[in-house]
Motif scaffolding. Structure first.
Motif, PDB file in Angstrom:
ATOM      1  N   PHE A   1      -8.965   7.822  10.045  1.00  0.00           N
ATOM      2  CA  PHE A   1      -9.288   6.600   9.317  1.00  0.00           C
ATOM      3  C   PHE A   1      -8.110   5.641   9.451  1.00  0.00           C
ATOM      4  N   SER A   2      -8.407   4.367   9.613  1.00  0.00           N
ATOM      5  CA  SER A   2      -7.400   3.309   9.488  1.00  0.00           C
ATOM      6  C   SER A   2      -7.808   2.461   8.302  1.00  0.00           C
ATOM      7  N   TYR A   3      -6.808   2.062   7.526  1.00  0.00           N
ATOM      8  CA  TYR A   3      -7.026   1.297   6.308  1.00  0.00           C
ATOM      9  C   TYR A   3      -6.163   0.049   6.337  1.00  0.00           C
ATOM     10  N   HIS A   4      -6.600  -0.977   5.645  1.00  0.00           N
ATOM     11  CA  HIS A   4      -5.722  -2.102   5.352  1.00  0.00           C
ATOM     12  C   HIS A   4      -6.058  -2.613   3.961  1.00  0.00           C
ATOM     13  N   LYS A   5      -5.118  -3.377   3.427  1.00  0.00           N
ATOM     14  CA  LYS A   5      -5.286  -3.864   2.057  1.00  0.00           C
ATOM     15  C   LYS A   5      -5.661  -5.330   2.105  1.00  0.00           C
TER      16      LYS A   5
ATOM     17  N   ASP B   1       4.723  -3.366   7.697  1.00  0.00           N
ATOM     18  CA  ASP B   1       4.524  -4.333   6.605  1.00  0.00           C
ATOM     19  C   ASP B   1       3.908  -3.702   5.354  1.00  0.00           C
ATOM     20  N   GLY B   2       3.494  -2.446   5.458  1.00  0.00           N
ATOM     21  CA  GLY B   2       2.931  -1.756   4.314  1.00  0.00           C
ATOM     22  C   GLY B   2       1.511  -2.154   3.973  1.00  0.00           C
TER      23      GLY B   2
ATOM     24  N   MET C   1       0.858  -1.172   0.000  1.00  0.00           N
ATOM     25  CA  MET C   1       0.000   0.000   0.000  1.00  0.00           C
ATOM     26  C   MET C   1       0.904   1.234   0.000  1.00  0.00           C
ATOM     27  N   LYS C   2       0.491   2.238  -0.765  1.00  0.00           N
ATOM     28  CA  LYS C   2       1.264   3.461  -0.894  1.00  0.00           C
ATOM     29  C   LYS C   2       0.358   4.668  -0.657  1.00  0.00           C
TER      30      LYS C   2
END
Length: 142
Positions: free
Chosen positions: A119-123, A93-94, A1-2
């Motif tokens: 906000f928290s995000y994950h892929k 870990d990105g 993730m970028k």
């Protein structure tokens, strides 16, 4: 993730709000996270939501568990602008990131409402999804 992934996720969120498209908006949240429930504290509500039905009620109203929900998407927003305080902060870990800042909601008459956001995000499977969303009006704004 970028960084571009986070900016794209925020753009998609803002576009879904401006289009009053609840299905697209809800698809940006990870309600199936095996590590725990969604954590969602919306701007114009006092209750923290932990499931899809609670989030949907905030956005469109109609859930008797949340009788004060009138539908955030019914406010006539035509644009949302995110202003990050420092840019997304990524986990080592990105695969996850957090972002905090202010966003501005503008309605069709040009009236603006400012709120603070986290906000928290994950892929997951190539998609950036929201796992935590906290929003509150900016302190001191009238």
């Amino acid at each position: 993730m970028k960084k571009d992934d986070i900016v794209s996720a925020q753009r998609a969120w803002g576009n879904a709000v401006a289009a009053a498209d609840v299905e697209t908006l809800l698809a940006l949240y990870d309600f199936a996270n095996p590590h725990g429930p969604i954590l969602f504290k919306p701007t114009m509500a006092s209750e923290i939501r932990t499931d899809r039905a609670g989030a949907e009620s905030y956005f469109v109203g109609g859930d008797p568990r949340y009788p004060s929900d009138t539908g955030f998407l019914n406010k006539g927003w035509v644009s949302v602008a995110f202003h990050s305080a420092a840019g997304a902060v990524f986990e080592a870990d990105g695969l996850a990131a957090n972002d905090m800042g202010k966003y501005v909601f503008t309605d069709g008459d040009g009236n603006a409402a400012r709120a603070d956001y986290t906000f928290s995000y994950h892929k997951v499977d190539g998609r950036v999804l929201i796992t935590l969303h906290h929003s509150s009006f900016v302190y001191g704004d009238e």
